[in-house]
Enzyme design. Structure first.
Site, PDB file in Angstrom:
ATOM      1  N   GLY A  12       3.853   3.145  13.793  1.00 29.89           N
ATOM      2  CA  GLY A  12       4.683   1.961  14.069  1.00 29.89           C
ATOM      3  C   GLY A  12       4.277   1.298  15.377  1.00 29.89           C
TER       4      GLY A  12
ATOM      5  CB  CYS B 294      12.747   8.957   8.132  1.00 28.27           C
ATOM      6  SG  CYS B 294      13.022   7.856   6.774  1.00 28.27           S
TER       7      CYS B 294
ATOM      8  CB  SER C 174       4.584   8.428  11.950  1.00 28.82           C
ATOM      9  OG  SER C 174       3.411   7.645  12.038  1.00 28.82           O
ATOM     10  CB  THR C 175       7.710   6.904  16.086  1.00 27.58           C
ATOM     11  OG1 THR C 175       8.977   7.059  15.432  1.00 27.58           O
ATOM     12  CG2 THR C 175       7.900   6.133  17.375  1.00 27.58           C
TER      13      THR C 175
ATOM     14  CD  GLU D 190      13.155   3.944   7.597  1.00 26.46           C
ATOM     15  OE1 GLU D 190      13.071   4.920   8.378  1.00 26.46           O
ATOM     16  OE2 GLU D 190      13.079   4.033   6.368  1.00 26.46           O
TER      17      GLU D 190
ATOM     18  CD  GLU E  75      10.490  12.111  11.730  1.00 23.90           C
ATOM     19  OE1 GLU E  75       9.486  11.466  12.070  1.00 23.90           O
ATOM     20  OE2 GLU E  75      11.353  11.681  10.946  1.00 23.90           O
TER      21      GLU E  75
ATOM     22  CE  LYS F 214      -1.894   2.460   3.294  1.00 21.92           C
ATOM     23  NZ  LYS F 214      -1.712   3.803   2.703  1.00 21.92           N
TER      24      LYS F 214
HETATM   25  P1  ADP Z   1       3.664   9.995   7.824  1.00 23.09           P
HETATM   26  O1  ADP Z   1       3.592  10.787   9.077  1.00 23.09           O
HETATM   27  O2  ADP Z   1       4.986   9.868   7.212  1.00 23.09           O
HETATM   28  O3  ADP Z   1       2.541  10.261   6.866  1.00 23.09           O
HETATM   29  P2  ADP Z   1       2.268   7.668   8.658  1.00 23.09           P
HETATM   30  O4  ADP Z   1       2.832   6.711   9.630  1.00 23.09           O
HETATM   31  O5  ADP Z   1       1.061   8.450   9.033  1.00 23.09           O
HETATM   32  O6  ADP Z   1       3.492   8.538   8.277  1.00 23.09           O
HETATM   33  O7  ADP Z   1       1.941   6.941   7.278  1.00 23.09           O
HETATM   34  C1  ADP Z   1       2.790   5.993   6.688  1.00 23.09           C
HETATM   35  C2  ADP Z   1       1.939   4.936   6.013  1.00 23.09           C
HETATM   36  O8  ADP Z   1       1.184   4.254   7.006  1.00 23.09           O
HETATM   37  C3  ADP Z   1       0.928   5.482   5.020  1.00 23.09           C
HETATM   38  O9  ADP Z   1       0.853   4.590   3.925  1.00 23.09           O
HETATM   39  C4  ADP Z   1      -0.358   5.488   5.818  1.00 23.09           C
HETATM   40  O10 ADP Z   1      -1.518   5.402   5.011  1.00 23.09           O
HETATM   41  C5  ADP Z   1      -0.198   4.241   6.655  1.00 23.09           C
HETATM   42  N1  ADP Z   1      -0.990   4.200   7.893  1.00 23.09           N
HETATM   43  C6  ADP Z   1      -1.485   5.232   8.613  1.00 23.09           C
HETATM   44  N2  ADP Z   1      -2.145   4.779   9.701  1.00 23.09           N
HETATM   45  C7  ADP Z   1      -2.066   3.425   9.675  1.00 23.09           C
HETATM   46  C8  ADP Z   1      -2.541   2.365  10.539  1.00 23.09           C
HETATM   47  N3  ADP Z   1      -3.220   2.618  11.650  1.00 23.09           N
HETATM   48  N4  ADP Z   1      -2.247   1.087  10.198  1.00 23.09           N
HETATM   49  C9  ADP Z   1      -1.515   0.802   9.094  1.00 23.09           C
HETATM   50  N5  ADP Z   1      -1.066   1.746   8.246  1.00 23.09           N
HETATM   51  C10 ADP Z   1      -1.331   3.040   8.523  1.00 23.09           C
END
Ligand code: ADP
Length: 507
Positions: A268, A319, A264-265, A285, A416, A211
């Protein structure tokens, strides 16, 4: 004689280089480069994108779509399918069928041919991919053309080479693929992250459901075309688009064997909790707050250029961006002066212009986050300096920004920001520099600038981060592992280590 820089014309605000003789630069108020936009003639973007499942482009079951926009103009580029749980289930089933029926059984040398083919088609279509990456994500064409797309192809080439040599990668062990990998990626390196995830997974015999991020889905959908054109068996790679809920549907699907996540952490942590006790493997990561450390004996001009590259190019949307700077006290004034001079020459604007250094911020919400940190930094008592460059009226933009007078506990130093924002502090001794650099919950990367090899060894051993560059910054290669300590994540991608994340080793 050829001049290898563009011709430059006067401009209204100050601070660009002007070439007085071929290849020779002088600082001059009131001049700027002539626009050098990359052509978009060779690019086609469909009005609507479907999901790529089982080797075909299929409509989402609920019929829902979302917009993807150009952050430099705020105009809609396309409408993209929003995958729900049923679509994710369909993609996982297609991946399982391809895993059981074809991909895990195929001789490894055959698998590698398909991966090589993806790499070669990517190279052939590199210009098109670079333009779409810049349109959809806002990054300067120079970055997408010279870094993102070539590196993505390089990752496919590199892992294609490993596919039939796993017995040498893991001597004395038998490497068995894990099964179906669910892969979720962010918006900062859209195609490159696809390559980081897909190439090692396929090389080891896994199939995938990937995705892309909701703000940058287009190059992933173009990659789906490449995968189809490369003739991969249906279902080996499936690409589903959507936001957090689609990601969560992948994470929670019972028939996924491994989750690979970059983002994002915060997310994660959610993922780690969701898969605890399920037996799913995972690599995460996550965020970073990298320190760049300049010693007094460093080549200062090179160091300043490295700092600029590390935090301002690519809008700080990296990052491993060098978002904290520690300068040895005796050269702090010089470094800050040179940094401010250099910031004045940076060009913020049209991502498709080849002269642009800093493109558009990826989304309205990311710009809001960055601006809230700019406000917070001032409220915390730091001095903010921004370059005086003009920015376009429409789109999402942030001028390169530095903060001085910050302390270790300030939130702009600890958190960050993911924007072109640098927090500067000083240190006197190596030990002080080291302890300040390590005073962060993150540990993804770092940079050392010094003339002395002994200091490089001492600092690289002491800094708790996965990647440390010495007298350079943000250099990537498929052969080199990448990943974090502490809250920056778990597991490694790239190189031999990246293979290890997609196999189970048996005696
Ligand atoms: P950023 O702050 O870099 O946008 P995110 O962690 O919000 O980072 O998003 C990174 C990826 O994780 C994107 O593809 C986002 O759609 C997906 N994402 C966001 N929330 C969730 C979740 N609860 N479970 C799985 N994937 C998610």
């Amino acid at each position: 004689m050829s001049i290898n820089r563009p011709i430059i014309f006067p401009k209204t605000n100050s601070g660009n280089f002007v070439s007085t003789e071929p290849n020779k630069l002088a600082f001059n108020d009131g001049w700027q480069y002539a626009p050098a936009p990359e052509s978009t003639d060779h690019v086609t973007i469909d009005q609507r994108y479907k999901l790529f499942i089982g080797g075909e482009f299929v409509a989402p079951e609920a019929g829902r779509h979302f917009e993807t926009i150009n952050p430099a103009t705020e105009e809609q580029l396309s409408s993209v399918a929003l995958a729900g749980e049923a679509d994710v289930d369909r993609a996982v089933k297609a991946a399982r069928k391809a895993y059981n029926g074809v991909w895990s059984k195929m001789p490894a040398s055959e698998r590698s041919k398909y991966i090589y083919r993806i790499a070669r088609i990517l190279q052939e279509r590199a210009r098109e991919f670079a333009v779409i990456e810049s349109l959809d994500g806002g990054k300067p064409i120079r970055e997408s053309r010279d870094i993102d797309i070539p590196l993505a192809a390089a990752h496919f080439f590199y892992y294609a080479g490993w596919a039939d040599k796993l017995e040498y990668a893991f001597p004395g062990r038998h490497a068995v693929p894990l099964g179906v990998a669910g892969q979720i990626i962010p918006w900062n390196f859209p195609l490159l992250m696809c390559a980081w995830k897909i190439a090692p997974a396929l090389a080891c015999g896994n199939t995938v459901v990937l995705k892309p991020a909701e703000t940058t889905p287009l190059t992933a959908m173009k990659l789906a075309e490449v995968i189809r054109d490369a003739g991969l068996p249906p279902g080996v790679v499936n690409i589903v688009t959507g936001a957090g809920e689609t990601g969560a549907a992948i994470v929670n699907h019972p028939d996924i064997d491994k989750i690979a996540f970059t983002g994002s952490t915060e997310v994660g942590r959610i993922i780690q909790k969701a898969i605890a006790g399920t037996g799913k493997r995972y690599t995460l990561e996550l965020g970073g707050k990298a320190a760049n450390i300049i010693f007094a004996d460093a080549a200062i001009d090179e160091a300043v250029e490295g700092i600029v590259n590390g935090i301002f190019f690519n809008q700080g949307h990296v990052c491993c961006a060098g978002s904290r700077l520690f300068v040895q006290e005796s050269v702090a004034d010089e470094v800050i002066r040179k940094l401010r001079d250099r910031m004045e020459t940076l060009i913020v604007g049209d991502p498709l212009d080849k002269n642009t250094d800093i493109g558009a911020i990826n989304s309205a919400s990311q710009l809001e986050t960055i601006e809230s940190y700019l406000k917070l930094g001032q409220e915390e008592g730091a001095q903010m300096y921004q370059s005086s460059c003009a920015v376009p009226d429409r789109g999402y933009w942030c001028r390169p920004t530095i903060f001085t007078g910050v302390s270790q506990s300030n939130r702009i130093v600890q958190e960050e920001i993911f924007g072109p924002v640098l927090a500067i502090q000083t240190f006197r001794t190596l030990e002080e520099g080291l302890s300040k650099a390590n005073n962060t919950p993150y540990g993804l990367s770092g940079g050392i600038w010094t003339d002395k090899g002994a200091k490089i060894f001492k600092m690289t051993q002491g800094i708790r981060a996965g990647v440390i560059w010495a007298n350079t910054f943000n250099k990537f290669d498929p052969t080199s592992p990448f990943g974090g300590y502490k809250e920056s994540g778990f597991g490694r991608e790239g190189g031999l280590h990246g293979l290890g994340a997609y196999v189970r080793l048996e005696a």
